[in-house]
Motif scaffolding. Structure first.
Motif, short mmCIF file in Angstrom:
data_model
loop_
_atom_site.label_atom_id
_atom_site.label_comp_id
_atom_site.label_asym_id
_atom_site.label_seq_id
_atom_site.Cartn_x
_atom_site.Cartn_y
_atom_site.Cartn_z
N ASN A 1 5.58 1.41 -5.90
CA ASN A 1 4.91 2.07 -6.33
C ASN A 1 5.48 3.43 -6.05
O ASN A 1 6.45 3.81 -5.67
CB ASN A 1 3.72 1.99 -4.52
N PRO A 2 4.80 3.89 -7.33
CA PRO A 2 5.10 5.23 -7.57
C PRO A 2 4.80 6.90 -5.48
O PRO A 2 4.08 6.23 -5.48
CB PRO A 2 4.24 6.25 -8.01
N ALA A 3 5.61 7.50 -6.24
CA ALA A 3 5.41 8.98 -4.43
C ALA A 3 3.65 9.52 -4.62
O ALA A 3 3.26 9.61 -3.52
CB ALA A 3 6.56 9.32 -4.21
N VAL B 1 -7.90 1.76 -7.44
CA VAL B 1 -5.88 1.44 -5.90
C VAL B 1 -6.63 2.14 -4.90
O VAL B 1 -6.30 1.61 -3.79
CB VAL B 1 -5.14 2.92 -6.94
N LYS B 2 -7.81 2.66 -4.75
CA LYS B 2 -7.78 3.16 -3.29
C LYS B 2 -8.47 1.56 -2.23
O LYS B 2 -9.33 1.33 -0.92
CB LYS B 2 -9.06 4.14 -3.15
N ALA B 3 -9.32 0.79 -3.15
CA ALA B 3 -10.01 -0.82 -2.94
C ALA B 3 -8.34 -1.58 -2.53
O ALA B 3 -8.72 -3.01 -1.76
CB ALA B 3 -10.64 -1.18 -3.40
N ASP B 4 -7.27 -0.97 -3.11
CA ASP B 4 -6.18 -2.32 -2.69
C ASP B 4 -5.38 -1.86 -1.51
O ASP B 4 -4.88 -0.71 -1.80
CB ASP B 4 -5.56 -2.17 -4.28
N ALA B 5 -4.68 -2.69 -0.78
CA ALA B 5 -3.80 -2.36 0.67
C ALA B 5 -2.97 -2.44 0.02
O ALA B 5 -2.27 -1.66 1.07
CB ALA B 5 -4.45 -3.28 1.25
N LEU B 6 -2.44 -2.80 -1.42
CA LEU B 6 -0.90 -2.44 -1.51
C LEU B 6 -0.66 -1.18 -2.05
O LEU B 6 0.19 -1.19 -2.11
CB LEU B 6 -0.02 -3.25 -2.37
N LEU B 7 -2.10 -0.94 -2.39
CA LEU B 7 -1.65 0.57 -3.58
C LEU B 7 -2.43 1.69 -2.43
O LEU B 7 -2.87 3.03 -2.73
CB LEU B 7 -2.34 0.44 -4.23
N GLN B 8 -3.30 1.53 -1.49
CA GLN B 8 -4.50 2.38 -0.87
C GLN B 8 -3.25 3.24 -0.37
O GLN B 8 -4.14 4.96 -0.45
CB GLN B 8 -5.62 2.32 -0.64
N SER B 9 -2.35 3.30 -0.02
CA SER B 9 -1.88 4.48 0.11
C SER B 9 -0.57 5.76 -0.35
O SER B 9 -0.42 6.52 0.11
CB SER B 9 -0.32 3.98 1.85
N ILE B 10 -0.68 5.48 -1.77
CA ILE B 10 -0.66 6.35 -2.86
C ILE B 10 -1.77 7.05 -3.15
O ILE B 10 -2.50 7.13 -2.92
CB ILE B 10 -0.23 5.14 -3.64
N ALA C 1 5.41 20.52 -4.60
CA ALA C 1 6.54 20.63 -4.14
C ALA C 1 5.72 20.07 -2.80
O ALA C 1 6.16 19.59 -2.07
CB ALA C 1 6.42 21.79 -4.31
N PHE C 2 4.09 19.82 -2.62
CA PHE C 2 3.32 19.11 -1.34
C PHE C 2 3.81 17.87 -1.03
O PHE C 2 4.20 17.33 -0.52
CB PHE C 2 2.24 19.81 -1.53
N ASN D 1 5.45 16.56 1.96
CA ASN D 1 4.48 15.63 3.16
C ASN D 1 5.31 14.12 3.58
O ASN D 1 6.03 14.21 2.79
CB ASN D 1 3.22 15.05 1.91
N GLU D 2 5.15 13.66 4.35
CA GLU D 2 5.58 13.05 5.21
C GLU D 2 4.86 11.22 4.51
O GLU D 2 3.94 11.38 5.29
CB GLU D 2 5.74 12.39 6.41
N PRO D 3 5.27 10.82 3.65
CA PRO D 3 5.08 9.77 3.30
C PRO D 3 4.16 8.45 4.35
O PRO D 3 4.97 8.48 5.58
CB PRO D 3 4.80 9.14 2.17
N PRO D 4 3.62 7.48 3.86
CA PRO D 4 3.84 6.32 5.77
C PRO D 4 4.60 5.51 4.50
O PRO D 4 5.12 5.76 3.60
CB PRO D 4 2.08 5.56 5.34
#
Length: 158
Positions: A66-68, A88-97, A141-142, A147-150
């Motif tokens: 997945n892209p950051a 994207v936001k409904a898919d468990a594999l993508l929603q954290s992007i 930049a943010f 940002n600290e990603p999951p």
């Protein structure tokens, strides 16, 4: 920045979903000038964005990951930005992007719907060059530096 569909493991990439070629060039210039991503993958409509994220069609052979960050325009041909965001936001594999909408729309309905669907940020595109470049630099930049990603989730490739 490389628009090829192969993403090395561990790289910090951005998926730029934008149909306006001038906006694409400006965004790429701002991101590259400030070294905000290892790679930026550009797609020009929502259908192509979904193909990229799900490793299908022209992207079926890309290295999954997945892209950051996804930078998403709203008003696009084929599949609009709202529909991409919803999927994207409904898919468990993508929603954290993180998904940041960059749109020329100031319509309250667009803003409200994006946040209802789970957008991480909504930025109205500046009409002047300096404002546009500054906004893209600050977004990059943010999300790419501060940002600290999951923890990385499995890619959406099936």
């Amino acid at each position: 920045m490389n628009p090829t569909p192969t993403e090395p493991a561990g790289s910090k990439s951005i998926l730029l979903v934008e149909d306006d070629l001038q906006d694409v060039q400006l965004m790429l210039a701002a991101l590259e000038q400030h070294h905000l991503a290892d790679r930026v993958f550009v797609v020009h409509d929502g259908a192509e964005a979904l193909d990229y994220l799900y490793c299908r069609g022209a992207y079926q052979h890309r290295t999954c990951g997945n892209p950051a960050l996804v930078l998403l325009d709203l008003k696009m041909p084929k599949v609009g930005g709202l529909e991409v965001l919803k999927i994207v936001k409904a898919d468990a594999l993508l929603q954290s992007i993180p998904v940041v909408v960059l749109s020329s729309s100031r319509e309250t309905a667009d803003l409200t719907e994006c946040y209802r669907l789970g957008v991480n940020g909504y930025v109205v595109k500046a009409v002047d060059y300096t404002g546009f470049m500054t906004a893209v630099r600050q977004i990059g930049a943010f999300w790419m530096k501060l940002n600290e990603p999951p923890p990385a989730a499995r890619a959406a490739c099936r």
